[in-house]
Design a protein around this motif. Structure first.
Motif, PDB file in Angstrom:
ATOM      1  N   SER A  11       0.916  -1.192  -0.059  1.00 53.40           N
ATOM      2  CA  SER A  11      -0.078   0.078   0.098  1.00 53.40           C
ATOM      3  C   SER A  11       0.803   1.296   0.107  1.00 53.40           C
ATOM      4  CB  SER A  11      -0.963  -0.062   1.208  1.00 53.40           C
ATOM      5  OG  SER A  11      -1.788  -1.211   1.270  1.00 53.40           O
ATOM      6  N   THR A  91      -4.148   0.751  -8.648  1.00 56.41           N
ATOM      7  CA  THR A  91      -4.522  -0.144  -7.753  1.00 56.41           C
ATOM      8  C   THR A  91      -4.903  -1.402  -8.501  1.00 56.41           C
ATOM      9  OG1 THR A  91      -5.217   1.506  -6.123  1.00 56.41           O
ATOM     10  CG2 THR A  91      -6.152  -0.692  -5.748  1.00 56.41           C
ATOM     11  N   THR A 128      -2.002  -1.399  -3.533  1.00 57.47           N
ATOM     12  CA  THR A 128      -2.983  -0.430  -3.430  1.00 57.47           C
ATOM     13  C   THR A 128      -2.517   0.920  -3.334  1.00 57.47           C
ATOM     14  OG1 THR A 128      -4.234  -2.077  -2.200  1.00 57.47           O
ATOM     15  CG2 THR A 128      -4.892   0.138  -1.622  1.00 57.47           C
TER      16      THR A 128
END
Length: 131
Positions: A11, A91, A128
């Motif tokens: 992320s 993403t 992400t």
């Protein structure tokens, strides 16, 4: 039988960077072109980037051109995807695939975005990008 394994997902905030790795092993690895594809739930898997067996030819989808760089270390049987200036549209689950080329010099004869060419796939790594 070629085996591939992705790593490096995670992320990251918008504008950040990640480097994905695709390690592959098996016979005749220097005859395989490697492609990176990504998929989000509810959508088809799409091509992102690809590299020829020698590493001299590369391709990028327009949305990542100038931000992503694909490279290859054949001594380590690894392909990298350096992703910079990430956006939420990046993403997805990133997969690397390999397609065998009987003559590696003819990479430009293939449409690298046609997934039918790819014989082997990794399990994927999640990327992400949050704002």
């Amino acid at each position: 039988q070629l085996q591939l394994m992705e790593s490096g997902g995670g992320s990251v905030k918008v504008g950040g960077a990640l480097r994905l790795s695709c390690e592959f092993s098996g016979p005749r690895t220097n005859y395989y072109a490697i492609g990176w594809f990504r998929q989000v739930p509810g959508k088809e898997r799409e091509g992102v980037s690809a590299i020829s067996p020698s590493g001299t030819d590369t391709d990028y989808v327009e949305s990542v051109r100038g931000r992503f760089t694909i490279s290859r270390d054949n001594a380590r049987d690894t392909v990298y995807l350096q992703m910079n200036n990430l956006t939420p549209d990046d993403t997805g689950t990133y997969f690397c695939g390999a397609f065998y080329m009987h003559n590696p010099r003819y990479y430009r004869n293939y449409d690298v975005w046609q997934q039918i060419h790819y014989d082997h796939w990794g399990q994927g790594t999640q990327v992400t990008v949050f704002s």
